[in-house]
Write a protein that holds these residues in place. Structure first.
Motif, PDB file in Angstrom:
ATOM      1  N   LEU A 257      18.691  26.788 -39.930  1.00 36.02           N
ATOM      2  CA  LEU A 257      18.731  27.862 -38.941  1.00 36.02           C
ATOM      3  C   LEU A 257      17.350  28.371 -38.568  1.00 36.02           C
ATOM      4  O   LEU A 257      17.208  29.181 -37.644  1.00 36.02           O
ATOM      5  N   TRP A 258      16.346  27.924 -39.286  1.00 39.36           N
ATOM      6  CA  TRP A 258      14.982  28.381 -38.986  1.00 39.36           C
ATOM      7  C   TRP A 258      14.523  27.812 -37.645  1.00 39.36           C
ATOM      8  O   TRP A 258      14.887  26.697 -37.272  1.00 39.36           O
ATOM      9  N   ASN A 259      13.678  28.557 -36.958  1.00 40.07           N
ATOM     10  CA  ASN A 259      13.182  28.149 -35.646  1.00 40.07           C
ATOM     11  C   ASN A 259      11.941  27.270 -35.803  1.00 40.07           C
ATOM     12  O   ASN A 259      10.836  27.755 -36.070  1.00 40.07           O
ATOM     13  N   MET A 260      12.127  25.958 -35.620  1.00 40.87           N
ATOM     14  CA  MET A 260      11.036  25.013 -35.864  1.00 40.87           C
ATOM     15  C   MET A 260       9.888  25.173 -34.872  1.00 40.87           C
ATOM     16  O   MET A 260       8.724  24.975 -35.228  1.00 40.87           O
ATOM     17  N   ASP A 261      10.207  25.550 -33.628  1.00 47.16           N
ATOM     18  CA  ASP A 261       9.137  25.729 -32.633  1.00 47.16           C
ATOM     19  C   ASP A 261       8.178  26.829 -33.058  1.00 47.16           C
ATOM     20  O   ASP A 261       6.957  26.694 -32.960  1.00 47.16           O
ATOM     21  N   GLN A 262       8.749  27.939 -33.545  1.00 47.16           N
ATOM     22  CA  GLN A 262       7.893  29.040 -33.988  1.00 47.16           C
ATOM     23  C   GLN A 262       7.066  28.634 -35.203  1.00 47.16           C
ATOM     24  O   GLN A 262       5.884  28.993 -35.319  1.00 47.16           O
ATOM     25  N   ILE A 263       7.690  27.885 -36.108  1.00 46.96           N
ATOM     26  CA  ILE A 263       6.954  27.441 -37.300  1.00 46.96           C
ATOM     27  C   ILE A 263       5.786  26.550 -36.887  1.00 46.96           C
ATOM     28  O   ILE A 263       4.657  26.719 -37.357  1.00 46.96           O
ATOM     29  N   GLN A 264       6.066  25.616 -35.995  1.00 47.43           N
ATOM     30  CA  GLN A 264       4.988  24.711 -35.565  1.00 47.43           C
ATOM     31  C   GLN A 264       3.863  25.477 -34.888  1.00 47.43           C
ATOM     32  O   GLN A 264       2.680  25.189 -35.121  1.00 47.43           O
ATOM     33  N   GLU A 265       4.241  26.449 -34.049  1.00 47.12           N
ATOM     34  CA  GLU A 265       3.203  27.214 -33.363  1.00 47.12           C
ATOM     35  C   GLU A 265       2.361  27.999 -34.361  1.00 47.12           C
ATOM     36  O   GLU A 265       1.131  28.056 -34.269  1.00 47.12           O
ATOM     37  N   GLY A 266       3.055  28.625 -35.341  1.00 48.57           N
ATOM     38  CA  GLY A 266       2.345  29.403 -36.352  1.00 48.57           C
ATOM     39  C   GLY A 266       1.391  28.541 -37.166  1.00 48.57           C
ATOM     40  O   GLY A 266       0.235  28.910 -37.420  1.00 48.57           O
ATOM     41  N   VAL A 267       1.874  27.388 -37.583  1.00 45.23           N
ATOM     42  CA  VAL A 267       1.039  26.481 -38.387  1.00 45.23           C
ATOM     43  C   VAL A 267      -0.164  26.008 -37.566  1.00 45.23           C
ATOM     44  O   VAL A 267      -1.293  25.953 -38.076  1.00 45.23           O
ATOM     45  N   ALA A 268       0.065  25.670 -36.299  1.00 47.21           N
ATOM     46  CA  ALA A 268      -1.035  25.204 -35.438  1.00 47.21           C
ATOM     47  C   ALA A 268      -2.100  26.283 -35.294  1.00 47.21           C
ATOM     48  O   ALA A 268      -3.306  26.008 -35.380  1.00 47.21           O
ATOM     49  N   LEU A 269      -1.668  27.515 -35.097  1.00 46.64           N
ATOM     50  CA  LEU A 269      -2.615  28.635 -34.986  1.00 46.64           C
ATOM     51  C   LEU A 269      -3.474  28.740 -36.235  1.00 46.64           C
ATOM     52  O   LEU A 269      -4.679  28.935 -36.169  1.00 46.64           O
ATOM     53  N   LEU A 270      -2.824  28.635 -37.388  1.00 46.75           N
ATOM     54  CA  LEU A 270      -3.547  28.741 -38.648  1.00 46.75           C
ATOM     55  C   LEU A 270      -4.539  27.600 -38.813  1.00 46.75           C
ATOM     56  O   LEU A 270      -5.664  27.807 -39.258  1.00 46.75           O
ATOM     57  N   THR A 271      -4.107  26.398 -38.456  1.00 50.65           N
ATOM     58  CA  THR A 271      -4.982  25.239 -38.584  1.00 50.65           C
ATOM     59  C   THR A 271      -6.246  25.423 -37.757  1.00 50.65           C
ATOM     60  O   THR A 271      -7.339  25.074 -38.188  1.00 50.65           O
ATOM     61  N   GLN A 272      -6.068  26.017 -36.557  1.00 58.18           N
ATOM     62  CA  GLN A 272      -7.239  26.227 -35.706  1.00 58.18           C
ATOM     63  C   GLN A 272      -8.149  27.323 -36.254  1.00 58.18           C
ATOM     64  O   GLN A 272      -9.330  27.374 -35.938  1.00 58.18           O
ATOM     65  N   THR A 273      -7.586  28.236 -37.023  1.00 56.91           N
ATOM     66  CA  THR A 273      -8.312  29.453 -37.391  1.00 56.91           C
ATOM     67  C   THR A 273      -8.938  29.398 -38.785  1.00 56.91           C
ATOM     68  O   THR A 273     -10.093  29.761 -38.967  1.00 56.91           O
ATOM     69  N   LEU A 274      -8.128  28.967 -39.779  1.00 53.88           N
ATOM     70  CA  LEU A 274      -8.600  29.027 -41.166  1.00 53.88           C
ATOM     71  C   LEU A 274      -9.849  28.193 -41.377  1.00 53.88           C
ATOM     72  O   LEU A 274      -9.932  27.052 -40.931  1.00 53.88           O
ATOM     73  N   GLY A 275     -10.801  28.824 -42.061  1.00 54.51           N
ATOM     74  CA  GLY A 275     -12.015  28.084 -42.379  1.00 54.51           C
ATOM     75  C   GLY A 275     -13.064  28.171 -41.298  1.00 54.51           C
ATOM     76  O   GLY A 275     -14.229  27.874 -41.528  1.00 54.51           O
ATOM     77  N   ARG A 276     -12.679  28.597 -40.079  1.00 53.77           N
ATOM     78  CA  ARG A 276     -13.666  28.653 -38.997  1.00 53.77           C
ATOM     79  C   ARG A 276     -14.203  30.053 -38.779  1.00 53.77           C
ATOM     80  O   ARG A 276     -15.220  30.245 -38.150  1.00 53.77           O
ATOM     81  N   ILE A 288       0.569  31.983 -46.503  1.00 53.65           N
ATOM     82  CA  ILE A 288       1.641  31.990 -47.507  1.00 53.65           C
ATOM     83  C   ILE A 288       2.982  31.753 -46.838  1.00 53.65           C
ATOM     84  O   ILE A 288       3.814  30.961 -47.321  1.00 53.65           O
ATOM     85  N   ALA A 289       3.205  32.418 -45.710  1.00 53.03           N
ATOM     86  CA  ALA A 289       4.461  32.221 -44.971  1.00 53.03           C
ATOM     87  C   ALA A 289       4.594  30.770 -44.538  1.00 53.03           C
ATOM     88  O   ALA A 289       5.694  30.198 -44.558  1.00 53.03           O
ATOM     89  N   ALA A 290       3.471  30.155 -44.167  1.00 53.20           N
ATOM     90  CA  ALA A 290       3.505  28.763 -43.715  1.00 53.20           C
ATOM     91  C   ALA A 290       3.928  27.837 -44.847  1.00 53.20           C
ATOM     92  O   ALA A 290       4.696  26.888 -44.622  1.00 53.20           O
ATOM     93  N   VAL A 291       3.442  28.107 -46.053  1.00 56.22           N
ATOM     94  CA  VAL A 291       3.828  27.250 -47.184  1.00 56.22           C
ATOM     95  C   VAL A 291       5.344  27.342 -47.413  1.00 56.22           C
ATOM     96  O   VAL A 291       6.022  26.336 -47.628  1.00 56.22           O
ATOM     97  N   HIS A 292       5.874  28.554 -47.312  1.00 56.99           N
ATOM     98  CA  HIS A 292       7.327  28.721 -47.447  1.00 56.99           C
ATOM     99  C   HIS A 292       8.055  27.956 -46.347  1.00 56.99           C
ATOM    100  O   HIS A 292       9.001  27.210 -46.603  1.00 56.99           O
ATOM    101  N   ASP A 293       7.583  28.163 -45.099  1.00 56.71           N
ATOM    102  CA  ASP A 293       8.295  27.629 -43.945  1.00 56.71           C
ATOM    103  C   ASP A 293       8.238  26.110 -43.870  1.00 56.71           C
ATOM    104  O   ASP A 293       9.068  25.480 -43.220  1.00 56.71           O
ATOM    105  N   GLU A 294       7.216  25.505 -44.525  1.00 54.70           N
ATOM    106  CA  GLU A 294       7.091  24.049 -44.462  1.00 54.70           C
ATOM    107  C   GLU A 294       7.878  23.341 -45.556  1.00 54.70           C
ATOM    108  O   GLU A 294       7.974  22.115 -45.550  1.00 54.70           O
ATOM    109  N   ALA A 295       8.471  24.103 -46.490  1.00 57.01           N
ATOM    110  CA  ALA A 295       9.254  23.474 -47.557  1.00 57.01           C
ATOM    111  C   ALA A 295      10.652  23.162 -47.026  1.00 57.01           C
ATOM    112  O   ALA A 295      11.347  24.060 -46.559  1.00 57.01           O
ATOM    113  N   PRO A 296      11.075  21.888 -47.095  1.00 54.42           N
ATOM    114  CA  PRO A 296      12.404  21.536 -46.561  1.00 54.42           C
ATOM    115  C   PRO A 296      13.550  22.216 -47.332  1.00 54.42           C
ATOM    116  O   PRO A 296      14.580  22.528 -46.752  1.00 54.42           O
ATOM    117  N   THR A 297      13.358  22.425 -48.631  1.00 53.29           N
ATOM    118  CA  THR A 297      14.342  23.192 -49.395  1.00 53.29           C
ATOM    119  C   THR A 297      13.587  24.175 -50.280  1.00 53.29           C
ATOM    120  O   THR A 297      12.380  24.027 -50.497  1.00 53.29           O
TER     121      THR A 297
END
Lengths: 403, 120
Positions: A257-276, A288-297
Motif C-alpha cells: 500500500l506504500w506509494n512507490m512514486d513518493q518513495i522514489q522521489e524522496g530517495v532521489a532527493l536525498l541522493t542528490q543532497t547527502l554529502g554535497r 532513516i525514513a528511506a532505509v525503512h521505506d526501501e525494505a521490502p518487508t
C-alpha cells in the motif's frame, strides 16, 4: 469549484501578495485585499471563464480593494503616502519567486507563536481561505480570522518589513520556516477516524509548500531534506491505519500500500543532497525514513544502518526524542535489554517526564524481552498519558492482550 | 435545542473490567454513533478528554490561584468525554444518551446548553 481554478489561485496568491506588498508596504492591508480578490475570482471565474492574464486580474482587483480601503481610513498622512506609491498593475514581473520566499520569511516571523505562523503561512503563502484553514484545524472560522488578524498586527508592531532577512539571520530564519512547514505536515499526519478529509489536505499542502521552498532555495540541503522526509513519511499513509481507524505500526504495515512514486522521489532527493551540503537533522531523519521505506518487508529492514544514522543525528541534533528513537534501533540490533538500558538514561530527563512515548517504547521493549506483566503496566501508563485517541486505543489494546 | 451528553470515569477502568473484545466493540459502537449523529444533522461537537491523571485543577487558596495535579472530581466520577447535540426535544437527547448507556452500562448525564433567547 473546478480544481484547476483552485490550484491556479493558490499558486498565484503569494505572487500577487508579494507584488502588492512590495509597492505599498502595508502587509496586513494588502493581505486582506488579496484575500478578497481571491474570493472574487473564486466566485466569478467559474461563471465568466478564467481571464487571459489571471495574475494581472488578481493584482488589479486587489489594488482596487486596497485603495478603497485606504481611502476610507481616517489617517490622512498614511493615505497620502501610500496612494502616491501605488501604480497600476504591471503583468509579468520577474520578482514573483523572490516575493514568495520573502513572504514565507515574513509569515514565519519569530515574534509570532507557532499557531499564528501556521495560520498566516497557510493563508498568505498557501492561498487557503480562512474557512479552509479553520476547518483543517477544527476551530471556528471567526476564531481563525482573529488569529490571522492579530498575527499581522504583531508582525507590524515587531517592525518587520517586506524584505529578505539580513544574511546573518537567514540561516536561523530558514530553520523557523522549515519548522513551521513540518508542523503543518504533522497536523495533517495524525491518524484519525471519521470524516477527516481536511487532515489529508494539510499534508498535501505541506508537501506543496515544502516543494515550493526547495525550488526557491535549491542550495539549502535542509529544505531538500524536509521535502524528502515528508514524501518518505507520507508514502506510508495508506498503510498506517485500518478502515476503522486503528493504528497499524510500521512493522505490521502492508507495504504494497506504500506509494512507490513518493518513495522514489524522496530517495532521489536525498541522493542528490547527502554529502554535497552540510548535513542537517531533516536530511538525517529523511535518510532513516528511506532505509525503512526501501525494505521490502519489515524483516529486511537494515537496522544496523538505521542505528548508525541515529548516532549521527544524535551528534548533530541531540534530543531526548532522538535518544528514544535510537533506543528502538539499539533494541533491534543488540536486543531489547540493551534498548531498555538506554531508556533508563531518559528517566532522569525532565523533558521526558510527561511524554507517553517513553512509556510506549518501554512497554514494547519489555514485551519483546518477555517481561509481560511489566509491559502491560507500561502500556497502561502510556495509554493514560497520550492525548491521541487512536493511540490510546492501540496502547490499551496491547495491554489488554497481556492481561 | 442543544444538549451536552457526558460520560464519566476512566477508559482504563473500562478496559480492565471488560477486556479486549469489549474494547473492539466499544470503538465500533462509538464510530457508528458518531456517523449516525453526523448523518442525522444532530451532531454539533464531540470529544474525548485526556485521562483524569493528566488533568490539573486550579483552586483559589490563600488569595491566589494554585494548580495541583489531578481532576476536580474523583477519578471515577470525572468527565472523560462529551457530545453536544442539537435536537428537537429533550426526549431525543435522552434517547441518544440511552443508546450509549445500553452499551456502556454506566451513568450518562444529559444537560441543556444555555443558548435560548430571552423571553421578552
Amino acid at each position: 469549484m473546478q480544481s484547476n481554478i483552485e490550484d491556479l489561485l493558490r499558486e498565484l496568491a503569494p505572487q500577487v501578495l508579494g507584488a502588492l506588498v512590495r509597492r505599498s508596504g502595508q502587509f496586513d492591508a494588502c493581505e486582506d485585499a488579496v484575500q478578497e480578490a481571491l474570493l472574487a475570482a473564486a466566485r466569478q471565474w467559474p461563471k465568466d471563464g478564467t481571464p487571459d492574464n489571471p495574475r494581472s486580474w488578481l493584482l488589479t482587483v486587489a489594488t482596487r480593494r486596497l485603495t478603497d480601503q485606504l481611502r476610507s481610513e481616517t489617517a490622512r498622512r498614511r493615505r497620502e503616502e501610500t496612494a502616491a506609491a501605488l501604480e497600476p498593475a504591471v503583468p509579468g514581473e520577474a520578482s514573483a519567486y523572490d516575493d514568495t520566499l520573502t513572504l514565507l520569511f515574513l509569515c514565519c516571523h519569530p515574534s509570532l507563536s507557532a499557531p499564528s505562523q501556521l495560520a498566516l503561512t497557510l493563508r498568505a503563502v498557501g492561498g487557503l481561505t480562512t474557512a479552509e484553514i479553520a476547518s483543517a484545524f477544527l476551530v471556528p472560522e471567526a476564531t481563525m480570522a482573529q488569529r490571522i488578524s492579530r498575527a499581522k498586527e504583531r508582525i507590524r508592531s515587531a517592525g518587520a518589513t517586506f524584505a529578505m532577512p539580513p544574511a546573518s539571520e537567514r540561516h536561523d530564519r530558514l530553520r523557523v520556516v522549515l519548522h513551521v512547514l513540518y508542523l503543518v505536515f504533522n497536523e495533517g499526519y495524525t491518524t484519525s477516524s471519521g470524516p477527516e478529509l481536511n487532515r489529508a489536505d494539510l499534508t498535501t499542502e505541506a508537501i506543496r509548500l515544502a516543494r515550493m521552498l526547495h525550488q526557491l532555495v535549491p542550495e539549502e540541503g535542509e529544505a531538500a531534506g524536509l521535502l524528502a522526509l515528508m514524501l518518505l513519511t507520507d508514502a506510508r499513509r495508506a498503510a498506517r491505519s485500518t478502515a476503522d481507524g486503528w493504528i497499524v505500526p510500521l512493522d505490521e504495515q502492508r507495504r504494497e500500500l506504500w506509494n512507490m512514486d513518493q518513495i522514489q522521489e524522496g530517495v532521489a532527493l536525498l541522493t542528490q543532497t547527502l554529502g554535497r551540503v552540510p548535513v542537517g537533522p531533516y536530511q538525517m531523519q529523511a535518510a532513516i525514513a528511506a532505509v525503512h521505506d526501501e525494505a521490502p518487508t519489515a524483516q529486511d529492514t537494515d537496522w544496523p544502518q538505521i542505528l548508525a544514522l541515529y548516532e549521527v543525528l544524535e551528534r548533530i541534533a541531540p534530543s531526548a526524542v532522538v535518544t528514544l528513537n535510537r533506543a528502538v534501533a539499539v533494541a533491534m540490533v543488540k536486543g531489547p535489554l540493551a534498548g531498555l538500558a538506554l531508556l533508563g538514561t531518559l528517566d532522569a530527563d525532565g523533558r521526558m517526564a510527561h511524554n507517553h512515548r517513553l512509556e510506549a517504547v518501554r512497554a514494547h521493549l519489555l514485551e519483546r524481552a518477555g517481561e509481560l506483566v511489566a509491559a502491560r503496566d507500561s502500556y497502561r501508563k502510556a495509554a493514560r498519558m497520550t492525548a491521541s485517541i487512536p493511540e490510546q486505543r492501540y496502547l490499551a489494546m496491547k495491554a489488554a492482550h497481556l492481561a | 435545542m442543544k444538549y451536552m451528553i457526558m460520560t464519566f470515569g476512566s477508559a482504563e477502568e473500562g478496559v480492565k473490567a471488560m477486556g479486549r473484545d469489549w474494547m473492539l466493540e466499544m470503538v465500533a459502537f462509538m464510530q457508528a454513533l458518531d456517523k449516525d449523529l453526523r448523518e442525522s444533522g444532530e451532531l454539533v461537537d464531540d470529544h474525548g478528554l485526556a485521562d483524569g491523571s493528566q488533568a490539573k485543577t486550579v483552586r483559589f487558596e490563600n488569595g491566589i490561584p494554585v494548580p495541583t495535579d489531578g481532576p476536580f472530581a474523583e477519578s471515577k466520577e470525572s468527565l472523560v468525554g462529551y457530545w453536544i447535540v442539537d435536537v428537537d426535544s429533550e426526549e431525543r437527547a435522552i434517547e441518544i444518551a440511552s443508546r450509549i448507556v445500553a452499551f456502556i452500562k454506566a451513568p450518562i448525564e444529559v444537560r441543556r446548553v444555555m443558548d435560548a433567547p430571552p423571553d421578552f
